[in-house]
Each structure stands twice: as structure tokens, then as C-alpha cells.
Design a protein around this motif. Structure first.
Motif, PDB file in Angstrom:
ATOM      1  N   ALA A   1     194.081  44.471 -55.215  1.00 46.35           N
ATOM      2  CA  ALA A   1     194.030  44.286 -56.673  1.00 46.35           C
ATOM      3  C   ALA A   1     195.364  44.573 -57.370  1.00 46.35           C
ATOM      4  CB  ALA A   1     192.922  45.162 -57.276  1.00 46.35           C
ATOM      5  N   ARG A   2     196.465  44.396 -56.652  1.00 46.08           N
ATOM      6  CA  ARG A   2     197.775  44.576 -57.266  1.00 46.08           C
ATOM      7  C   ARG A   2     198.136  43.349 -58.112  1.00 46.08           C
ATOM      8  NH1 ARG A   2     201.600  46.761 -52.256  1.00 46.08           N
ATOM      9  NH2 ARG A   2     200.307  48.564 -51.663  1.00 46.08           N
ATOM     10  N   PRO A   3     198.910  43.534 -59.177  1.00 44.10           N
ATOM     11  CA  PRO A   3     199.381  42.374 -59.947  1.00 44.10           C
ATOM     12  C   PRO A   3     200.169  41.415 -59.054  1.00 44.10           C
ATOM     13  CG  PRO A   3     199.790  44.406 -61.152  1.00 44.10           C
ATOM     14  CD  PRO A   3     199.353  44.808 -59.764  1.00 44.10           C
ATOM     15  N   ASN A   4     199.961  40.127 -59.257  1.00 45.88           N
ATOM     16  CA  ASN A   4     200.661  39.074 -58.518  1.00 45.88           C
ATOM     17  C   ASN A   4     200.407  39.098 -57.013  1.00 45.88           C
ATOM     18  OD1 ASN A   4     202.051  37.721 -60.705  1.00 45.88           O
ATOM     19  ND2 ASN A   4     203.318  39.564 -60.859  1.00 45.88           N
ATOM     20  N   LYS A   5     199.336  39.765 -56.582  1.00 44.69           N
ATOM     21  CA  LYS A   5     198.995  39.782 -55.163  1.00 44.69           C
ATOM     22  C   LYS A   5     197.502  39.468 -54.994  1.00 44.69           C
ATOM     23  CE  LYS A   5     203.110  40.923 -53.782  1.00 44.69           C
ATOM     24  NZ  LYS A   5     203.956  39.935 -53.044  1.00 44.69           N
ATOM     25  N   PRO A   6     197.114  38.187 -55.174  1.00 46.27           N
ATOM     26  CA  PRO A   6     195.710  37.811 -55.036  1.00 46.27           C
ATOM     27  C   PRO A   6     195.243  37.952 -53.589  1.00 46.27           C
ATOM     28  CG  PRO A   6     197.080  35.856 -55.198  1.00 46.27           C
ATOM     29  CD  PRO A   6     197.972  37.035 -55.482  1.00 46.27           C
ATOM     30  N   GLY A   7     193.954  37.950 -53.398  1.00 44.74           N
ATOM     31  CA  GLY A   7     193.414  37.962 -52.047  1.00 44.74           C
ATOM     32  C   GLY A   7     193.657  36.630 -51.368  1.00 44.74           C
ATOM     33  N   VAL A   8     193.877  36.676 -50.061  1.00 38.52           N
ATOM     34  CA  VAL A   8     194.075  35.450 -49.276  1.00 38.52           C
ATOM     35  C   VAL A   8     192.892  35.318 -48.317  1.00 38.52           C
ATOM     36  CG1 VAL A   8     195.620  34.143 -47.785  1.00 38.52           C
ATOM     37  CG2 VAL A   8     196.562  35.773 -49.443  1.00 38.52           C
ATOM     38  N   TYR A   9     192.291  34.143 -48.311  1.00 36.53           N
ATOM     39  CA  TYR A   9     191.049  33.897 -47.588  1.00 36.53           C
ATOM     40  C   TYR A   9     191.213  32.721 -46.625  1.00 36.53           C
ATOM     41  CZ  TYR A   9     189.244  36.699 -51.443  1.00 36.53           C
ATOM     42  OH  TYR A   9     189.036  37.714 -52.347  1.00 36.53           O
ATOM     43  N   THR A  10     190.562  32.793 -45.490  1.00 33.60           N
ATOM     44  CA  THR A  10     190.498  31.646 -44.591  1.00 33.60           C
ATOM     45  C   THR A  10     189.790  30.510 -45.322  1.00 33.60           C
ATOM     46  OG1 THR A  10     190.346  33.111 -42.675  1.00 33.60           O
ATOM     47  CG2 THR A  10     189.641  30.820 -42.355  1.00 33.60           C
ATOM     48  N   GLN A  11     190.376  29.318 -45.320  1.00 35.32           N
ATOM     49  CA  GLN A  11     189.824  28.186 -46.061  1.00 35.32           C
ATOM     50  C   GLN A  11     188.761  27.489 -45.196  1.00 35.32           C
ATOM     51  OE1 GLN A  11     192.828  25.980 -48.057  1.00 35.32           O
ATOM     52  NE2 GLN A  11     191.418  24.504 -48.961  1.00 35.32           N
ATOM     53  N   VAL A  12     187.515  27.754 -45.508  1.00 31.34           N
ATOM     54  CA  VAL A  12     186.399  27.289 -44.676  1.00 31.34           C
ATOM     55  C   VAL A  12     186.354  25.770 -44.574  1.00 31.34           C
ATOM     56  CG1 VAL A  12     183.877  27.196 -44.533  1.00 31.34           C
ATOM     57  CG2 VAL A  12     185.025  29.361 -45.018  1.00 31.34           C
ATOM     58  N   SER A  13     186.696  25.055 -45.648  1.00 31.70           N
ATOM     59  CA  SER A  13     186.626  23.593 -45.612  1.00 31.70           C
ATOM     60  C   SER A  13     187.504  23.016 -44.502  1.00 31.70           C
ATOM     61  CB  SER A  13     187.029  22.997 -46.967  1.00 31.70           C
ATOM     62  OG  SER A  13     188.357  23.364 -47.315  1.00 31.70           O
ATOM     63  N   TYR A  14     188.658  23.639 -44.261  1.00 32.90           N
ATOM     64  CA  TYR A  14     189.569  23.158 -43.219  1.00 32.90           C
ATOM     65  C   TYR A  14     188.960  23.330 -41.835  1.00 32.90           C
ATOM     66  CZ  TYR A  14     193.775  22.546 -40.411  1.00 32.90           C
ATOM     67  OH  TYR A  14     194.680  22.098 -39.479  1.00 32.90           O
ATOM     68  N   PHE A  15     188.211  24.403 -41.636  1.00 36.37           N
ATOM     69  CA  PHE A  15     187.675  24.733 -40.316  1.00 36.37           C
ATOM     70  C   PHE A  15     186.196  24.375 -40.148  1.00 36.37           C
ATOM     71  CE2 PHE A  15     191.176  27.783 -40.984  1.00 36.37           C
ATOM     72  CZ  PHE A  15     191.932  27.512 -39.845  1.00 36.37           C
ATOM     73  N   SER A  16     185.590  23.717 -41.133  1.00 36.94           N
ATOM     74  CA  SER A  16     184.137  23.514 -41.109  1.00 36.94           C
ATOM     75  C   SER A  16     183.658  22.774 -39.862  1.00 36.94           C
ATOM     76  CB  SER A  16     183.669  22.789 -42.372  1.00 36.94           C
ATOM     77  OG  SER A  16     184.274  21.516 -42.495  1.00 36.94           O
ATOM     78  N   ALA A  17     184.371  21.735 -39.453  1.00 33.81           N
ATOM     79  CA  ALA A  17     183.957  20.984 -38.259  1.00 33.81           C
ATOM     80  C   ALA A  17     184.039  21.855 -37.011  1.00 33.81           C
ATOM     81  CB  ALA A  17     184.820  19.737 -38.092  1.00 33.81           C
ATOM     82  N   ALA A  18     185.103  22.632 -36.901  1.00 31.51           N
ATOM     83  CA  ALA A  18     185.270  23.513 -35.740  1.00 31.51           C
ATOM     84  C   ALA A  18     184.211  24.621 -35.733  1.00 31.51           C
ATOM     85  CB  ALA A  18     186.666  24.121 -35.746  1.00 31.51           C
ATOM     86  N   ILE A  19     183.899  25.154 -36.903  1.00 28.35           N
ATOM     87  CA  ILE A  19     182.873  26.189 -37.001  1.00 28.35           C
ATOM     88  C   ILE A  19     181.518  25.630 -36.596  1.00 28.35           C
ATOM     89  CG2 ILE A  19     181.591  27.661 -38.605  1.00 28.35           C
ATOM     90  CD1 ILE A  19     184.251  27.985 -40.176  1.00 28.35           C
ATOM     91  N   LYS A  20     181.197  24.458 -37.104  1.00 29.60           N
ATOM     92  CA  LYS A  20     179.911  23.828 -36.760  1.00 29.60           C
ATOM     93  C   LYS A  20     179.809  23.528 -35.262  1.00 29.60           C
ATOM     94  CE  LYS A  20     178.798  21.710 -41.224  1.00 29.60           C
ATOM     95  NZ  LYS A  20     177.385  22.106 -41.306  1.00 29.60           N
ATOM     96  N   ALA A  21     180.897  23.047 -34.677  1.00 24.92           N
ATOM     97  CA  ALA A  21     180.891  22.747 -33.241  1.00 24.92           C
ATOM     98  C   ALA A  21     180.703  24.017 -32.421  1.00 24.92           C
ATOM     99  CB  ALA A  21     182.187  22.038 -32.862  1.00 24.92           C
ATOM    100  N   ALA A  22     181.392  25.079 -32.818  1.00 24.77           N
ATOM    101  CA  ALA A  22     181.257  26.347 -32.104  1.00 24.77           C
ATOM    102  C   ALA A  22     179.842  26.902 -32.243  1.00 24.77           C
ATOM    103  CB  ALA A  22     182.275  27.347 -32.650  1.00 24.77           C
ATOM    104  N   ALA A  23     179.287  26.775 -33.437  1.00 24.68           N
ATOM    105  CA  ALA A  23     177.922  27.254 -33.663  1.00 24.68           C
ATOM    106  C   ALA A  23     176.929  26.514 -32.785  1.00 24.68           C
ATOM    107  CB  ALA A  23     177.554  27.105 -35.132  1.00 24.68           C
ATOM    108  N   THR A  24     177.114  25.218 -32.680  1.00 24.46           N
ATOM    109  CA  THR A  24     176.233  24.413 -31.828  1.00 24.46           C
ATOM    110  C   THR A  24     176.343  24.864 -30.376  1.00 24.46           C
ATOM    111  OG1 THR A  24     176.371  22.503 -33.308  1.00 24.46           O
ATOM    112  CG2 THR A  24     175.708  22.077 -31.036  1.00 24.46           C
ATOM    113  N   SER A  25     177.560  25.117 -29.932  1.00 24.06           N
ATOM    114  CA  SER A  25     177.757  25.544 -28.539  1.00 24.06           C
ATOM    115  C   SER A  25     177.133  26.897 -28.253  1.00 24.06           C
ATOM    116  CB  SER A  25     179.252  25.582 -28.210  1.00 24.06           C
ATOM    117  OG  SER A  25     179.889  26.694 -28.828  1.00 24.06           O
ATOM    118  N   LEU A  26     176.964  27.703 -29.302  1.00 25.05           N
ATOM    119  CA  LEU A  26     176.361  29.029 -29.158  1.00 25.05           C
ATOM    120  C   LEU A  26     174.853  29.013 -29.393  1.00 25.05           C
ATOM    121  CD1 LEU A  26     179.059  31.131 -31.051  1.00 25.05           C
ATOM    122  CD2 LEU A  26     178.692  31.041 -28.578  1.00 25.05           C
ATOM    123  N   GLY A  27     174.330  27.840 -29.632  1.00 20.13           N
ATOM    124  CA  GLY A  27     172.889  27.709 -29.820  1.00 20.13           C
ATOM    125  C   GLY A  27     172.406  27.978 -31.223  1.00 20.13           C
ATOM    126  N   GLY A  28     173.351  27.987 -32.150  1.00 18.85           N
ATOM    127  CA  GLY A  28     172.992  28.291 -33.524  1.00 18.85           C
ATOM    128  C   GLY A  28     173.134  27.127 -34.460  1.00 18.85           C
TER     129      GLY A  28
END
Length: 261
Positions: free
Chosen positions: A234-261
Motif C-alpha cells: 500500500a505504498r504510494p506509486n507502488k500498486p499490487g502486481v498480479y498474474t494476469q489470468v486471461s493470458y494463462f487461461s488456456a494453460a490453466i484449463k488444460a492443466a486442470a483437465t489433466s489433473l481431473g478437475g
């Protein structure tokens, strides 16, 4: 230098909510919530998960938790993680827990990117105040205002919060986030997304790593980010940085499928 929003000292300790003393939260040795936030209500975010290594996560499916890659040690069999569900109070007797049996970390993970992982549970989880959070599959929802939530520190260097907290943070453009006054080019514009206030004051913090950043989608809440890193909290000029899910959505879905989820 990147500062993960997890508690590195806790990664090997695997302290769980189930083993916590009923002493006040400030006395707990774990220092895992949202800075500048308010307490969430029971059932408000049924997908929120607390992980025993000092991280957060979101329930992707009844058997999978989506979290940050830096919260886990790698891909493979892992029965050491305890996940807690269904409560805002980590000491509640109504909490539901599950052990892990396998972890999948993004194949491209390194200290500067691809910061996501899936934890498979030993058995499916269900019950009152427990639900899943869909991930976004496009950049449509990668702007606007986002909700952050977690049990991490309520101030930089602070102690774990017993109760789940929440806050709202605005999107920060890649150009602004990478400007000389903020992160000076450290943010991977394609794979990471920034959110926070120029003045600071509201942010995720240590112990919130792996938790979701989400917003309203076409038919409910969707996850757009995974708590990753930031300079302090919460410092000034230092926002939080987050993994951008939209970029990885296909990879996440594929991994989830491989894990049975």
C-alpha cells in the motif's frame, strides 16, 4: 527487486488453521489481510481458500485450488498442504479442511513470471459457504475496479488476520505501472496486471499471495488476477502486481483437465 506477497519463513512450517491456538491472532506465530480493507461477511466469497504455507487461493473446482507459483516448491506429489474453506474466521469450528495430494506449477514459472499453480485436493470439497470461482478467458474484464480479499497482513510487516478482509482497487495501465515513478519496466505487460491507488493506502500484503483478484463478469464474479508481488504494501506509486489470468487461461484449463478437475 520483486517482493513476493507470501511468508517465505512459513513455507516449510505448514501451519494450519486447524492447529492454531485459540489465542488472539496477534499472538499467532504465522504472519500471513488486505491493507485498507474491511471484514468480509460469511458466504460473501465462498471460493476463498487459506493455505497452510501462508498463502491464499481460490477454489477452481471441487478438487482444485488456483494459487501462485511462488507459493509452492514445484510440480509433483505433495501431501503436506492443508486448505481451509467455508469460513471468514480461521478459528471457526465450522471450517472445512482438505489435504493436498498433488501440485502442478506452471512449466514456465521463474522468479519473474508465469506465477500460477494448481493444488489438487485429496478429496472433493463441498458444503455451506463453499463455491468455485470461474477464471476469465479473455481480456474483457481486465480493466475497471477489482475486489481483493485475503487473510494476509493488514499493514506492511503486520501480523496475520484472523478474519477474512476485502477491498476494492482500480486497474492501473501497463504504461503507468511500468513508468519510472512506479516499477520502471519491471512488470511483464503481457503476463501481469497492476491494480491500486497512486496515493497508496489499499493493497494486498504479505500472506495474500496466491489469492484471487476478481470482478463482476457477465454472469457473476470472475477471477482476473492472482496476487503475486509488489514493493512493500500500500505504498504510494507502488500498486499490487498480479498474474494476469486471461493470458494463462488456456494453460490453466488444460492443466486442470489433466489433473481431473
Amino acid at each position: 527487486m520483486r517482493r513476493w506477497r507470501t511468508l517465505l519463513a512459513v513455507l516449510a512450517a505448514t501451519v494450519t488453521a486447524a492447529t492454531m491456538s485459540p489465542a488472539p491472532a496477534s499472538a499467532d506465530p504465522v504472519t500471513p489481510t488486505v491493507v485498507g480493507g474491511t471484514t468480509a461477511t460469511l458466504g460473501e466469497f465462498p471460493f476463498m481458500v487459506r493455505l497452510s504455507m501462508g498463502c491464499g487461493g481460490a477454489l477452481y473446482s471441487p478438487t482444485l485450488v488456483l494459487t501462485a507459483g511462488h507459493c509452492v516448491s514445484g510440480t509433483g506429489t505433495n501431501t503436506s498442504i492443508t486448505a481451509t474453506f467455508g469460513v471468514i474466521d480461521l478459528q471457526s469450528t465450522s471450517r472445512v479442511t482438505r489435504k493436498s495430494n498433488y501440485v502442478y506449477r506452471a512449466p514456465g514459472y521463474n522468479s519473474t513470471g508465469d506465477d500460477w499453480a494448481l493444488i489438487r485436493l485429496a478429496s472433493a470439497v463441498s458444503g455451506t459457504n463453499i463455491g468455485t470461482l470461474p477464471i476469465t478467458t479473455s481480456t474483457t474484464y481486465d480493466t475497471g475496479n477489482f475486489t481483493i480479499a485475503g487473510w494476509g497482513a493488514a499493514s506492511e510487516g503486520g501480523a496475520q488476520q484472523r478474519y477474512l478482509r476485502k477491498a476494492t482497487v482500480p486497474f492501473v495501465s501497463d504504461t503507468t505501472c511500468n513508468s519510472s515513478s512506479m516499477y520502471a519496466g519491471q512488470v511483464n505487460a503481457a503476463r501481469e496486471i497492476c491494480a491500486g491507488f497512486t496515493a497508496g493506502g489499499v493493497d494486498t500484503c504479505q500472506g495474500d499471495s496466491g489469492g484471487p483478484m476478481f470482478r463482476q463478469g457477465a454472469s457473476g464474479l470472475v477471477q482476473v488476477g492472482i496476487v503475486s508481488w509488489g514493493d512493500g504494501c500500500a505504498r504510494p506509486n507502488k500498486p499490487g502486481v498480479y498474474t494476469q489470468v486471461s493470458y494463462f487461461s488456456a494453460a490453466i484449463k488444460a492443466a486442470a483437465t489433466s489433473l481431473g478437475g
